[in-house]
Design an enzyme around this catalytic site. Structure first.
Site: not given
Length: 202
Positions: A83, A118, A76
């Site tokens: 975050n 990710e 990603i």
């Protein structure tokens, strides 16, 4: 022993039913423990341990049968920013939604797993690099076209992913080399602008 003593029969039946219930509970506990050991608790996909074990098996089978096998290594884009902006809860929501989209776009015979953070892997048996590229591009387009909802903030985030593809070579290939080619292809997708699908050179 006949004649049957009803009280003794009832006592023995109760004992056997309790024993069966106990053994069923043990069996269910073992199954659940195994599932927890090989499943990523956040996304519900298989985890890295399961991937590494089963990729070796699928790779060996593909080589022995001289059948194609491809892997997609997916990352990603700019996940750290999510975050930082929406907190780890927001990041977790994105990861869960991305896992759902992955599941919608792969076959039952494909192995989708969260590799860590990710980063995600899809192992595709009986799939050459051309077909793997089509699937990868479909996943990339779906992610880019539909924003991700962050429920705890009400935000809607446009996301993109980068994908590296590698396929088993006909002679002298190894699992390590296959994964290294996919990783290099992913790095190429990232370094050339992100939101891309890049296939490893044969």
């Amino acid at each position: 022993v006949r004649p049957l003593n009803p009280n003794e029969l009832l006592a023995r039946l109760r004992t056997q039913l309790r024993r069966k219930a106990y053994h069923d509970g043990l069996r269910a506990s073992v199954v659940k423990t195994y599932e927890m050991a090989v499943t990523d608790s956040l996304t519900g996909l298989h985890n890295r341990l399961y991937l590494e074990t089963h990729l070796a098996t699928l790779f060996k089978r593909a080589v022995e049968r001289r059948r194609p096998l491809s892997i997609l290594m997916t990352d990603i884009d700019r996940f750290k920013l999510i975050n930082d902006t929406h907190g780890h809860d927001g990041g977790d929501e994105v990861l869960r939604e991305f896992a759902r989209r992955l599941r919608r776009n792969v076959r039952g015979s494909d192995l989708a797993s969260r590799y860590g953070g990710e980063e995600f892997f899809i192992v595709m048996p009986d799939t050459d690099q051309t077909l793997a590229s089509i699937v990868a591009e479909r996943i990339r387009r779906e992610v880019a076209a539909t924003p991700f909802e962050i429920n705890n903030t009400g935000a809607s985030i446009a996301m993109t992913i980068s994908i590296g593809i590698a396929s088993v070579l006909p002679d002298g290939d190894t699992v390590h080399n296959l994964m290294k080619r996919a990783d290099d292809a992913l790095y190429g997708a990232k370094s050339s602008g992100r939101n891309k699908v890049v296939s490893a050179a044969a």
